[in-house]
Design a protein around this motif. Structure first.
Motif: not given
Length: 112
Positions: A16-18, A23-25, A43-57, A59-62
């Motif tokens: 999870t640390a990796v 992600y942060v870097i 919103l166009g950048v972070v609204g992309h489905p892949l970015v949303g999925l990676l961001t949700a992951l 949050v979960l891993l953090l």
């Protein structure tokens, strides 16, 4: 045998640390080098489905990373069973509320 104990918890903490670190870097690098010009572009950048999925992951891993670390510290330094239980309940509640809040934000923004 507990799911998050011993070597399994140690390995999960490192994995999870990796992910969190990478992600942060990458997120900081992207927003420093190619910062969106306005809110709509952001919103166009972070609204992309892949970015949303990676961001949700992220949050979960953090949250999982925080729980494992906090749990280990509490188990090592809080010896009274009642106090330990109280700290675990408060920590779990706080992490759960933080996670729900983050996912609410992602869903509300149409990211997840």
């Amino acid at each position: 045998m507990r799911l998050l104990s011993g070597q399994r918890a140690w390995l999960l903490q490192r994995i999870t640390a990796v992910y969190v670190g990478v992600y942060v870097i990458l997120a900081l690098g992207f927003f420093v080098l190619a910062a969106p010009a306005d809110h709509a572009a952001w919103l166009g950048v972070v609204g992309h489905p892949l970015v949303g999925l990676l961001t949700a992951l992220f949050v979960l891993l953090l949250l999982l990373h925080a729980w494992i670390g906090l749990r280990d510290v509490v188990m090592d330094y809080v010896h009274a069973p009642g106090t330990r239980l109280l700290v675990f309940v408060l920590a779990a509640g706080g992490l759960l509320l933080t996670g729900l809040w983050a996912f609410f934000i992602l869903i509300r923004a149409g990211l997840a």
